[in-house]
Motif scaffolding. Structure first.
Motif, mmCIF file in Angstrom:
data_model
loop_
_atom_site.group_PDB
_atom_site.id
_atom_site.type_symbol
_atom_site.label_atom_id
_atom_site.label_comp_id
_atom_site.label_asym_id
_atom_site.label_seq_id
_atom_site.Cartn_x
_atom_site.Cartn_y
_atom_site.Cartn_z
ATOM 1 N N ILE A 56 -2.675 116.247 -40.416
ATOM 2 C CA ILE A 56 -3.840 117.267 -40.011
ATOM 3 C C ILE A 56 -2.911 118.369 -39.615
ATOM 4 C CG2 ILE A 56 -5.633 117.398 -38.368
ATOM 5 C CD1 ILE A 56 -5.982 114.502 -38.538
ATOM 6 N N TYR A 57 -2.060 118.420 -38.597
ATOM 7 C CA TYR A 57 -1.590 119.711 -38.149
ATOM 8 C C TYR A 57 -1.061 120.592 -39.356
ATOM 9 C CZ TYR A 57 2.217 122.646 -36.006
ATOM 10 O OH TYR A 57 3.039 123.709 -35.707
ATOM 11 N N LYS A 58 -0.309 119.849 -40.360
ATOM 12 C CA LYS A 58 0.230 120.632 -41.461
ATOM 13 C C LYS A 58 -0.995 121.202 -42.417
ATOM 14 C CE LYS A 58 4.566 118.190 -42.050
ATOM 15 N NZ LYS A 58 5.287 117.383 -43.030
ATOM 16 N N LYS A 59 -1.949 120.617 -42.578
ATOM 17 C CA LYS A 59 -3.208 121.165 -43.273
ATOM 18 C C LYS A 59 -3.755 122.362 -42.645
ATOM 19 C CE LYS A 59 -5.159 117.630 -46.325
ATOM 20 N NZ LYS A 59 -6.198 116.937 -46.480
ATOM 21 N N CYS A 60 -3.969 122.030 -41.073
ATOM 22 C CA CYS A 60 -4.611 123.161 -40.429
ATOM 23 C C CYS A 60 -3.685 124.467 -40.425
ATOM 24 C CB CYS A 60 -4.645 122.814 -38.979
ATOM 25 S SG CYS A 60 -5.980 121.734 -38.784
ATOM 26 N N LYS A 61 -2.344 124.273 -40.305
ATOM 27 C CA LYS A 61 -1.401 125.553 -40.805
ATOM 28 C C LYS A 61 -1.804 126.116 -42.061
ATOM 29 C CE LYS A 61 0.520 125.755 -36.748
ATOM 30 N NZ LYS A 61 -0.124 126.994 -35.730
ATOM 31 N N GLU A 62 -1.724 125.301 -42.944
ATOM 32 C CA GLU A 62 -1.731 125.874 -44.306
ATOM 33 C C GLU A 62 -3.103 126.641 -44.513
ATOM 34 O OE1 GLU A 62 -1.899 122.578 -47.091
ATOM 35 O OE2 GLU A 62 -0.031 121.767 -46.627
ATOM 36 N N VAL A 63 -4.112 126.394 -43.736
ATOM 37 C CA VAL A 63 -5.320 127.376 -44.067
ATOM 38 C C VAL A 63 -5.640 128.062 -42.723
ATOM 39 C CG1 VAL A 63 -6.432 125.389 -45.337
ATOM 40 C CG2 VAL A 63 -6.709 125.334 -43.021
ATOM 41 N N ASN A 64 -4.375 128.494 -41.876
ATOM 42 C CA ASN A 64 -4.455 129.146 -40.862
ATOM 43 C C ASN A 64 -5.458 128.850 -39.718
ATOM 44 O OD1 ASN A 64 -2.586 131.331 -41.681
ATOM 45 N ND2 ASN A 64 -4.082 132.163 -43.011
ATOM 46 N N GLY A 65 -5.488 127.643 -39.670
ATOM 47 C CA GLY A 65 -6.387 126.881 -38.693
ATOM 48 C C GLY A 65 -5.529 126.519 -37.497
ATOM 49 N N ARG A 66 -6.213 125.972 -36.523
ATOM 50 C CA ARG A 66 -5.911 125.755 -35.228
ATOM 51 C C ARG A 66 -5.879 124.140 -34.899
ATOM 52 N NH1 ARG A 66 -7.320 128.221 -29.824
ATOM 53 N NH2 ARG A 66 -5.679 127.442 -28.417
ATOM 54 N N ARG A 84 9.648 113.963 -29.577
ATOM 55 C CA ARG A 84 9.573 115.483 -29.468
ATOM 56 C C ARG A 84 8.462 116.276 -29.993
ATOM 57 N NH1 ARG A 84 13.563 117.483 -27.240
ATOM 58 N NH2 ARG A 84 13.860 119.342 -28.283
ATOM 59 N N LEU A 85 7.188 115.549 -30.366
ATOM 60 C CA LEU A 85 5.959 116.152 -30.968
ATOM 61 C C LEU A 85 5.214 117.194 -29.824
ATOM 62 C CD1 LEU A 85 4.801 113.263 -33.336
ATOM 63 C CD2 LEU A 85 5.664 115.528 -33.973
ATOM 64 N N ASP A 86 5.632 116.834 -28.851
ATOM 65 C CA ASP A 86 5.298 117.893 -27.603
ATOM 66 C C ASP A 86 5.852 119.114 -27.866
ATOM 67 O OD1 ASP A 86 7.608 117.003 -26.869
ATOM 68 O OD2 ASP A 86 7.525 117.571 -24.617
ATOM 69 N N LYS A 87 6.731 119.563 -28.575
ATOM 70 C CA LYS A 87 7.209 120.731 -28.989
ATOM 71 C C LYS A 87 6.532 121.333 -30.330
ATOM 72 C CE LYS A 87 10.747 120.494 -26.273
ATOM 73 N NZ LYS A 87 9.989 120.009 -24.665
ATOM 74 N N VAL A 88 5.791 120.442 -30.984
ATOM 75 C CA VAL A 88 5.195 120.931 -32.193
ATOM 76 C C VAL A 88 3.851 121.334 -31.832
ATOM 77 C CG1 VAL A 88 4.387 119.993 -34.397
ATOM 78 C CG2 VAL A 88 6.660 119.562 -33.525
#
Length: 93
Positions: A56-66, A84-88
């Protein structure tokens, strides 16, 4: 653009993660792209749940979402720290 707030289930594992992925995909297909995921009831997350969140994070980034994670239980936060996903993710504890 408005933000969609979604409550994460208590046990975010295989079965719940699959339904959750579909729900968010449907919302994204409707044009939504900013999400706040509320973890206040979540006490357990497994690798499937983490994988769904990364997708979901990757998809949001692709569409300039948050994507923001909110109200995380300390035990669940530990899983994010160990992987280490707390860094992502953007996490509001």
């Amino acid at each position: 653009m408005s933000e969609v707030s979604i409550l994460i289930p208590e046990n975010f594992a295989v079965e719940e993660a699959s339904e959750f992925r579909q729900r968010v995909n449907d919302l994204m297909n409707e044009g939504k792209k900013n999400f706040t995921l509320n973890f206040r009831n979540c006490t357990f997350i497994d690798s499937t749940g983490l994988g769904v969140l990364v997708g979901i994070y990757k998809k949001c980034k692709e569409v300039n979402g948050r994507l923001t994670l909110h109200s995380m239980n300390p035990n669940v936060m530990k899983v994010f720290e160990l992987t280490r996903l707390d860094k992502v993710f953007e996490i509001d504890v």
